[in-house]
Design an enzyme around this catalytic site. Structure first.
Site, PDB file in Angstrom:
ATOM      1  N   ARG A 230       0.790  -1.150  -0.111  1.00 53.80           N
ATOM      2  CA  ARG A 230      -0.044   0.065   0.072  1.00 53.80           C
ATOM      3  C   ARG A 230       0.984   1.141  -0.205  1.00 53.80           C
ATOM      4  O   ARG A 230       2.078   1.372   0.581  1.00 53.80           O
ATOM      5  CB  ARG A 230      -0.849  -0.074   1.325  1.00 53.80           C
ATOM      6  CG  ARG A 230      -1.760   1.078   1.399  1.00 53.80           C
ATOM      7  CD  ARG A 230      -3.197   0.753   0.835  1.00 53.80           C
ATOM      8  NE  ARG A 230      -4.172   1.398   1.590  1.00 53.80           N
ATOM      9  CZ  ARG A 230      -5.044   2.210   0.927  1.00 53.80           C
ATOM     10  NH1 ARG A 230      -5.080   2.632  -0.319  1.00 53.80           N
ATOM     11  NH2 ARG A 230      -5.966   2.931   1.528  1.00 53.80           N
TER      12      ARG A 230
ATOM     13  N   THR B  53     -10.597   1.289  -7.628  1.00 56.54           N
ATOM     14  CA  THR B  53      -9.638   0.242  -7.565  1.00 56.54           C
ATOM     15  C   THR B  53      -9.904  -0.750  -8.613  1.00 56.54           C
ATOM     16  O   THR B  53     -11.002  -0.769  -9.335  1.00 56.54           O
ATOM     17  CB  THR B  53     -10.003  -0.242  -6.238  1.00 56.54           C
ATOM     18  OG1 THR B  53      -9.634   0.546  -5.070  1.00 56.54           O
ATOM     19  CG2 THR B  53      -8.984  -1.420  -5.623  1.00 56.54           C
TER      20      THR B  53
ATOM     21  N   GLU C 263      -3.941   8.760  -3.097  1.00 57.18           N
ATOM     22  CA  GLU C 263      -4.297   7.891  -1.630  1.00 57.18           C
ATOM     23  C   GLU C 263      -4.292   8.515  -0.429  1.00 57.18           C
ATOM     24  O   GLU C 263      -4.760   7.961   0.663  1.00 57.18           O
ATOM     25  CB  GLU C 263      -3.285   6.753  -1.842  1.00 57.18           C
ATOM     26  CG  GLU C 263      -3.695   5.331  -0.850  1.00 57.18           C
ATOM     27  CD  GLU C 263      -5.021   4.843  -2.030  1.00 57.18           C
ATOM     28  OE1 GLU C 263      -6.162   4.860  -1.391  1.00 57.18           O
ATOM     29  OE2 GLU C 263      -4.893   4.714  -3.070  1.00 57.18           O
TER      30      GLU C 263
ATOM     31  N   ASP D  31      -7.230   8.844   1.796  1.00 57.35           N
ATOM     32  CA  ASP D  31      -7.808   7.826   2.500  1.00 57.35           C
ATOM     33  C   ASP D  31      -7.570   8.064   4.006  1.00 57.35           C
ATOM     34  O   ASP D  31      -7.986   7.195   4.973  1.00 57.35           O
ATOM     35  CB  ASP D  31      -7.271   6.297   2.019  1.00 57.35           C
ATOM     36  CG  ASP D  31      -8.203   5.736   1.095  1.00 57.35           C
ATOM     37  OD1 ASP D  31      -9.101   6.256   0.719  1.00 57.35           O
ATOM     38  OD2 ASP D  31      -7.737   4.699   0.509  1.00 57.35           O
TER      39      ASP D  31
ATOM     40  N   SER E  31     -10.237  -0.517   2.790  1.00 57.94           N
ATOM     41  CA  SER E  31     -11.099  -1.377   2.684  1.00 57.94           C
ATOM     42  C   SER E  31     -10.725  -2.952   1.638  1.00 57.94           C
ATOM     43  O   SER E  31     -12.000  -3.620   1.845  1.00 57.94           O
ATOM     44  CB  SER E  31     -12.560  -0.896   2.522  1.00 57.94           C
ATOM     45  OG  SER E  31     -12.923  -0.034   3.324  1.00 57.94           O
TER      46      SER E  31
ATOM     47  N   GLY F  67     -14.375  -0.939  -4.917  1.00 58.72           N
ATOM     48  CA  GLY F  67     -15.710  -0.316  -4.419  1.00 58.72           C
ATOM     49  C   GLY F  67     -15.395   0.351  -3.291  1.00 58.72           C
ATOM     50  O   GLY F  67     -16.493   0.785  -2.507  1.00 58.72           O
TER      51      GLY F  67
END
Length: 583
Positions: free
Chosen positions: A95, A370, A409, A412, A442, A462
């Site tokens: 990530r 994503t 990102e 987030d 998620s 999603g």
């Protein structure tokens, strides 16, 4: 991680609730499912040449960076859940991370109010990418083929280009105005001053050179060499905070997956910094106290207990989880059967629980752009990968000379505790911005086993809905007897604590069921289709056969292909993808 897709971006499925579903793709020599058929074909080609599932997953990851640029990436990051032929399960976290100059208040104005565009539409929104090192780590530790071999198809597709289908062109049109604002992005994706359309050829010469350099020199070309240098220079020019040391310091984490049991099945999923595995397992633990099969698919009784379970789980998700290098995640407590029983006891059997009565007043948000893909091979290896740029085309910025679409990102993170992000999630201080920290996600790449053998590989894009998409696919198969294609295509519901509204896809509830639930105190929001799930069932297309079920999605259909042991399903919501087997 956006996947609330408009009609022009995917194949509409108004007949899902009324017509027989497509049969899963059957095979036995290996299976690949992804959101873009050219990338799927690349994975199948690798398997056919003797590569294992990890090799194919690496090749698909690089191919999607070319043929699915809105979400496939080397400018973002993601997660990989693996179950190996020797029986081990593991998880790779690649990530994105916050730059070293990041601060907890960087997305607030002088008065402490969140500035949404700063975390989504600027170079400050860009986290340090992890995909290149993530894919290489998977290849070195668990693959069998050379980096050059696995990257050659992606280099060819970038250099020679490929023809856009309707699904590819739809998102180009959708994001066209944002891409036009960045000269580098516009040069690539709008070479004639307008969005590319169906039948146009997308050529990405700079990206081909970037990929070729990585193939030749490895991740150092990206993290310590000229590629990372170009990204840092573009960031500085655009007012961002990325630094060369951020790239040099990036590391991939190999972590123990989240694991739990549900009605005789063993679920293996993503640990923090993903909230996915914990949330899925916590929900399954609560639901294990109810007979969902007897209740029936999306009956008032089932929706009631499902929504109430999710409402409670998302309170925990949004307030108790974060990067394990920065906070202590109470995983053992959240996954204790006794804790599930305690939460179950708070569910009124007849009435909806107002979200305002649960937890602190702090929701959370997350991008939905994503993509997810799955690979299994004939040797017994299974790989589930979800990776992301966050929004479609991320920050809508390309680093000059690289062809790399950069992520947004940083959105987030919690820009300010209690303020929702682009996906409406309201999160707490556990997910606050900090240097070197990974934002909570998620993404839920998941593998399900029975008696030690893989029976399902599943996941989806999603945003916060990834959790419910993946969860519902498992419930549809375990509790309602659907095959993998039916389970993925079935209409969805979503509840995430805040806002206090249950989102519905078309045909998710009958009119009578909806009225019954409204009488119990529920409020509904009618939406379009969301998510593009990908799944592979092993052994048989169904996990179990439920004799006598009245589910409209359960039709035994034609017998599976003789000798088939793998059954791939690509979501009907995604028009550009495919499932394909090794022949």
């Amino acid at each position: 991680m956006r996947t609330l897709l408009p009609a022009l971006c995917f194949a509409l499925i108004p007949a899902v609730a009324a017509a027989a579903d497509r049969e899963p793709v059957a095979g036995s020599g290996g299976m690949v499912v992804s959101a873009q058929q050219l990338a799927t074909d690349v994975g199948v080609e690798v398997l056919a040449k003797g590569g294992n599932a990890i090799d194919a997953a690496v090749a698909v990851g690089y191919a999607l960076a070319v043929v699915y640029p809105q979400a496939g990436n080397i400018g973002g990051g993601g997660f990989m859940t693996l179950h190996l032929a020797d029986g081990r399960s593991t998880f790779l976290d690649f990530r994105e991370k916050a730059p070293s100059a990041a601060t907890a208040t960087m997305f607030q104005d002088k008065d402490g109010n969140p500035v949404p565009s700063r975390s989504t539409d600027s170079w400050q929104a860009v986290g340090v990418p992890g995909t290149v090192l993530g894919l290489e780590t998977a290849r070195v530790r668990y693959g069998t083929l050379s980096r050059a071999t696995l990257m050659t198809p992606a280099i060819r597709l970038a250099r020679d280009g490929f023809l856009l289908g309707q699904g590819d062109a739809g998102v180009m049109a959708l994001e066209g105005p944002k891409l036009a604002r960045d000269p580098e992005a516009a040069r690539i994706f709008q070479p004639r001053g307008r969005p590319l359309t169906k039948g146009d050829r997308l050529v990405q010469a700079d990206l081909a050179k970037t990929l070729a350099l990585i193939a030749a020199k490895g991740p150092d070309a990206f993290y310590k060499g000229s590629i990372g240098g170009a990204i840092v220079a573009a960031s500085a020019k655009g007012g961002g905070i990325l630094a060369r040391q951020d790239f040099a310091a990036y590391r991939v984490r190999e972590l123990k997956p989240i694991e739990c049991e549900y009605r005789g099945y063993h679920v293996v999923s993503a640990p923090p910094p993903s909230s996915g595995g914990v949330s899925i397992c916590e929900t399954l633990n609560i639901l294990s106290g109810y007979d969902l099969t007897a209740m029936g698919f999306h009956s008032a009784a089932e929706v009631h207990v499902l929504v109430e379970a999710l409402r409670r789980v998302f309170v925990d998700r949004n307030n108790k989880l974060g990067d394990p290098d920065f906070i202590a995640n109470p995983i053992a407590e959240l996954l204790e059967p006794a804790y599930a029983a305690k939460l179950r006891a708070t569910i009124d059997p007849e009435r909806a629980t107002p979200s305002a009565t649960l937890g602190p007043a702090a929701p959370a948000h997350e991008g939905k752009s994503t993509t997810h893909y799955d690979v299994v091979d004939a040797k017994g290896n299974a790989v589930s990968v979800t990776y992301t740029l966050n929004d479609w085309f991320g920050a809508h910025r390309v680093a000059a000379g690289t062809g790399i679409v950069m992520n947004d990102e940083m959105d987030d993170f919690t820009s300010k505790p209690g303020s929702p992000n682009m996906f409406g999630l309201v999160q707490g201080a556990a997910n606050a911005v900090a240097p070197g920290k990974t934002p909570l996600s998620s993404m839920s790449p998941t593998i399900v086993l029975k008696d030690g053998k893989v029976v399902l590989v599943i996941g989806s894009p999603g945003g916060s809905r990834i959790i419910t998409i993946t969860l519902e696919a498992i419930l549809n198969m375990v509790d309602h007897g659907m095959d993998v294609q039916e389970a993925i295509d079935a209409p969805r519901i979503h509840e995430q604590w805040l806002p206090d509204t249950v989102a519905l896809e078309p045909y998710a509830l009958s009119a009578d069921t909806r009225r019954l639930l409204e009488q119990r105190g529920y409020t509904f929001s009618d939406e379009g289709h969301w998510g593009i799930a990908e799944g592979i069932a092993l052994g048989a297309p169904r996990l179990r056969s439920l004799a006598g079920t009245m589910s409209r999605f359960l039709s035994l259909g034609a017998p599976p292909l003789a000798g088939a042991t793998m059954f791939g399903a690509h979501d009907a919501r995604g028009g550009a993808g495919s499932a394909a087997a090794v022949r």
